[in-house]
Design a protein around this motif. Sequence first.
Motif, PDB file in Angstrom:
ATOM      1  N   TRP A   1       0.832  -1.195   0.000  1.00 28.58           N
ATOM      2  CA  TRP A   1       0.000   0.000   0.000  1.00 28.58           C
ATOM      3  C   TRP A   1       0.874   1.255   0.000  1.00 28.58           C
ATOM      4  O   TRP A   1       0.574   2.229  -0.695  1.00 28.58           O
ATOM      5  CB  TRP A   1      -0.939   0.015   1.212  1.00 28.58           C
ATOM      6  CG  TRP A   1      -2.110  -0.905   1.062  1.00 28.58           C
ATOM      7  CD1 TRP A   1      -2.358  -2.037   1.767  1.00 28.58           C
ATOM      8  CD2 TRP A   1      -3.193  -0.776   0.127  1.00 28.58           C
ATOM      9  NE1 TRP A   1      -3.528  -2.641   1.343  1.00 28.58           N
ATOM     10  CE2 TRP A   1      -4.057  -1.871   0.337  1.00 28.58           C
ATOM     11  CE3 TRP A   1      -3.507   0.138  -0.871  1.00 28.58           C
ATOM     12  CZ2 TRP A   1      -5.223  -2.064  -0.416  1.00 28.58           C
ATOM     13  CZ3 TRP A   1      -4.675  -0.046  -1.613  1.00 28.58           C
ATOM     14  CH2 TRP A   1      -5.517  -1.123  -1.383  1.00 28.58           C
TER      15      TRP A   1
ATOM     16  N   THR B   1       2.386   1.581  -3.480  1.00 29.75           N
ATOM     17  CA  THR B   1       1.400   2.083  -4.443  1.00 29.75           C
ATOM     18  C   THR B   1       1.146   3.571  -4.229  1.00 29.75           C
ATOM     19  O   THR B   1       1.069   4.346  -5.194  1.00 29.75           O
ATOM     20  CB  THR B   1       0.080   1.300  -4.306  1.00 29.75           C
ATOM     21  OG1 THR B   1       0.337  -0.095  -4.466  1.00 29.75           O
ATOM     22  CG2 THR B   1      -0.928   1.752  -5.346  1.00 29.75           C
TER      23      THR B   1
ATOM     24  N   THR C   1       4.027   5.532  -5.533  1.00 30.53           N
ATOM     25  CA  THR C   1       4.026   5.531  -7.000  1.00 30.53           C
ATOM     26  C   THR C   1       3.119   6.625  -7.537  1.00 30.53           C
ATOM     27  O   THR C   1       3.490   7.364  -8.455  1.00 30.53           O
ATOM     28  CB  THR C   1       3.571   4.165  -7.529  1.00 30.53           C
ATOM     29  OG1 THR C   1       4.489   3.157  -7.075  1.00 30.53           O
ATOM     30  CG2 THR C   1       3.523   4.156  -9.050  1.00 30.53           C
TER      31      THR C   1
ATOM     32  N   PHE D   1       2.150   3.461 -13.451  1.00 26.44           N
ATOM     33  CA  PHE D   1       2.475   2.519 -12.379  1.00 26.44           C
ATOM     34  C   PHE D   1       3.972   2.283 -12.227  1.00 26.44           C
ATOM     35  O   PHE D   1       4.385   1.422 -11.444  1.00 26.44           O
ATOM     36  CB  PHE D   1       1.771   1.178 -12.631  1.00 26.44           C
ATOM     37  CG  PHE D   1       0.279   1.249 -12.551  1.00 26.44           C
ATOM     38  CD1 PHE D   1      -0.361   1.408 -11.335  1.00 26.44           C
ATOM     39  CD2 PHE D   1      -0.488   1.181 -13.699  1.00 26.44           C
ATOM     40  CE1 PHE D   1      -1.745   1.483 -11.262  1.00 26.44           C
ATOM     41  CE2 PHE D   1      -1.868   1.257 -13.644  1.00 26.44           C
ATOM     42  CZ  PHE D   1      -2.505   1.411 -12.413  1.00 26.44           C
TER      43      PHE D   1
ATOM     44  N   THR E   1       8.500   2.097  -4.140  1.00 30.35           N
ATOM     45  CA  THR E   1       7.467   2.255  -5.157  1.00 30.35           C
ATOM     46  C   THR E   1       7.284   0.919  -5.877  1.00 30.35           C
ATOM     47  O   THR E   1       8.070  -0.013  -5.691  1.00 30.35           O
ATOM     48  CB  THR E   1       7.848   3.334  -6.184  1.00 30.35           C
ATOM     49  OG1 THR E   1       9.056   2.934  -6.843  1.00 30.35           O
ATOM     50  CG2 THR E   1       8.035   4.687  -5.528  1.00 30.35           C
ATOM     51  N   LEU E   2       6.255   0.835  -6.702  1.00 29.12           N
ATOM     52  CA  LEU E   2       5.998  -0.415  -7.412  1.00 29.12           C
ATOM     53  C   LEU E   2       7.136  -0.769  -8.359  1.00 29.12           C
ATOM     54  O   LEU E   2       7.527  -1.935  -8.473  1.00 29.12           O
ATOM     55  CB  LEU E   2       4.686  -0.306  -8.201  1.00 29.12           C
ATOM     56  CG  LEU E   2       3.406  -0.233  -7.361  1.00 29.12           C
ATOM     57  CD1 LEU E   2       2.205  -0.012  -8.264  1.00 29.12           C
ATOM     58  CD2 LEU E   2       3.220  -1.497  -6.533  1.00 29.12           C
TER      59      LEU E   2
END
Length: 311
Positions: free
Chosen positions: A82, A85, A88, A241, A259-260
């Motif tokens: 979470w 995301t 990001t 993303f 981050t992703l």
Amino acid sequence: MEKVKTFNISDKKKNRIKEYLFIYSAIIIQLTVFAVFYVYVNINSVKMAFQVTIQGKTIWTLENFKDFFKSFTTVLEGENMWIATKNTFIFFIIHQLLFPIAFVNSYFLYKKIPGHKVYRIAFFIPSVLSSVVWSALYKDIVGTNGPIAILIQKMNGLNAPPRLLGDPKYALTFVALYSVWFGLISGFVLYSGTFSRIPNEIIEAGNLEGITWTQELVKVVVPLVWPTVSTVFLLGLMGLFTSSGNILLLTGGAYDTNTLSFYLFSQVYGKPETSNSYNYASAIGLLLTALTLPIVFGVTKLTNKVENVEF
């Protein structure tokens, strides 16, 4: 009597064959690189997304996708998806906000405002040096012995300078500030070249009509450079993303700055190929691509409705 040299059909064919050989020999390397490092890699990654290896045996399954969705409910190895995301989207919003700011700043420098040469040099110099050099410099500036940390210590009455890149309270903010700094630089370099292509006759005609700078920017400059603007916007949207700051060199993804995209990197970097981390990362990449493509195609359709101005 001077003889005139003639070419028969076979000579023309030989010359054409030589031309084709020259052309293909020039692009064969690029075609090979594209086939091996793009086509093959992507096809293989799609295949790996649906596979796991158990005791040396490859099994086709959807477990990689299930594990990714499970990661949002379970914190594994200190990774909070979470937070990754959220970060990001924070970096993505920053990049989108920098888009119009860099454009307007470049326009004012294009108009040669007072001191524009100094500003131009200040913007161009960082783009010349490696990001590794600037990351090291930035870490010194915001480090515990740097002026920023000392200033924050004095302003807040702290006993010691804060670790601005080593404390979850500050780390994400200062990674974002680095992204803002370099985002403005890269945008300026791109738009400066774009503005230089605008014919002076068009600008002079607008000046004769008495239009203001704002009118010139909106009604003249933007339509003329719209292909570049729309392309840059679409490229930024494709990174929905995968947006990330310079996390690798600044924090290594620690202190709630993950981050992703960096999470994907961490899944494969330094890990053996026999593990399922490659398959797991492939599944995440495929899923994020599937979510991004409809958005990109939709926006592309909208931007293509704007008629390009030929000049």
